[in-house]
Design a protein around this motif. Structure first.
Motif, PDB file in Angstrom:
ATOM      1  N   UNK A  24       0.823  -1.201   0.000  1.00 35.36           N
ATOM      2  CA  UNK A  24       0.000   0.000   0.000  1.00 35.36           C
ATOM      3  C   UNK A  24       0.862   1.257   0.000  1.00 35.36           C
ATOM      4  N   UNK A  25       1.969   1.213   0.706  1.00 36.22           N
ATOM      5  CA  UNK A  25       2.905   2.346   0.705  1.00 36.22           C
ATOM      6  C   UNK A  25       3.511   2.531  -0.680  1.00 36.22           C
ATOM      7  N   UNK A  76      -7.599   4.441   6.536  1.00 33.30           N
ATOM      8  CA  UNK A  76      -7.252   5.654   5.799  1.00 33.30           C
ATOM      9  C   UNK A  76      -5.779   5.668   5.407  1.00 33.30           C
ATOM     10  N   UNK A  77      -5.524   6.397   4.350  1.00 28.16           N
ATOM     11  CA  UNK A  77      -4.170   6.810   3.974  1.00 28.16           C
ATOM     12  C   UNK A  77      -4.135   8.308   4.171  1.00 28.16           C
ATOM     13  N   UNK A  78      -3.126   8.794   4.851  1.00 21.84           N
ATOM     14  CA  UNK A  78      -2.859  10.225   4.899  1.00 21.84           C
ATOM     15  C   UNK A  78      -1.368  10.413   5.114  1.00 21.84           C
ATOM     16  N   UNK A  79      -0.943  11.458   5.795  1.00 23.57           N
ATOM     17  CA  UNK A  79       0.484  11.710   5.972  1.00 23.57           C
ATOM     18  C   UNK A  79       0.788  12.034   7.430  1.00 23.57           C
ATOM     19  N   UNK A  80       2.059  11.873   7.764  1.00 20.33           N
ATOM     20  CA  UNK A  80       2.594  12.345   9.044  1.00 20.33           C
ATOM     21  C   UNK A  80       3.950  12.941   8.723  1.00 20.33           C
ATOM     22  N   UNK A  85       1.435   7.746   5.596  1.00 19.80           N
ATOM     23  CA  UNK A  85       0.952   7.202   6.864  1.00 19.80           C
ATOM     24  C   UNK A  85      -0.347   6.457   6.557  1.00 19.80           C
ATOM     25  N   UNK A  86      -0.473   5.276   7.105  1.00 19.73           N
ATOM     26  CA  UNK A  86      -1.643   4.457   6.848  1.00 19.73           C
ATOM     27  C   UNK A  86      -2.174   3.925   8.180  1.00 19.73           C
ATOM     28  N   UNK A  87      -3.482   4.005   8.362  1.00 21.17           N
ATOM     29  CA  UNK A  87      -4.116   3.504   9.581  1.00 21.17           C
ATOM     30  C   UNK A  87      -5.226   2.549   9.160  1.00 21.17           C
ATOM     31  N   UNK A  88      -4.994   1.246   9.335  1.00 27.47           N
ATOM     32  CA  UNK A  88      -5.943   0.220   8.914  1.00 27.47           C
ATOM     33  C   UNK A  88      -6.330  -0.674  10.082  1.00 27.47           C
TER      34      UNK A  88
END
Length: 139
Positions: A24-25, A76-80, A85-88
């Motif tokens: 995913x990255x 979600x995919x977003x950024x840090x 950054x991915x939170x699954x």
């Protein structure tokens, strides 16, 4: 992994032996995805999920190996700090129908994984919260 874009949505297929978060990255960086909703299903043979202990502010991780179907995978995919950054969260069931889930740390595909990645306009970043002990969405 292969994928195709349809409007603001990608259909992504991951293959046996691939690890979901790693792929995913790769996908998000190749396509410049900075904010998206993710849903998926498929089959995994080795996965680790965690549950956050809000009192201790730590995750307890559980690893599962064997034959499992992904019942649900959402996040979600977003950024840090402007990086991917991915939170699954994932729930997978064994051959007897027992389901196990939590925050996804790692998952290796056994047969396939079909993801729907819906890109959203705009951006959100993540910032670590000392109070909560997690990386929270920051607007």
């Amino acid at each position: 992994m292969e994928y195709r874009k349809f409007g603001d949505t990608y259909i992504v297929r991951m293959d046996p032996g691939e690890e979901i978060l790693t792929q995913l990255k790769v996908f998000a960086e190749q396509e410049g995805v900075k904010l998206a909703s993710v849903t998926a299903l498929g089959a995994v043979k080795d996965f680790t999920v965690g549950v956050f202990d809000t009192g201790a502010k730590v995750y307890k991780s559980n690893r599962f190996q064997g034959v499992y179907e992904i019942v649900s995978l959402v996040g979600t995919i977003n950024t840090m700090n402007d990086a991917f950054y991915c939170h699954l969260h994932m729930c997978a069931a064994d051959q007897e129908g027992h389901a196990f889930g939590g925050h996804l740390n790692e998952a290796v595909i056994s047969a396939t994984c079909e993801l729907v990645v819906t890109c959203l306009p705009g951006r959100t970043d993540r910032v670590f919260s000392d109070e909560v002990g997690l990386n929270l969405i920051s607007f």
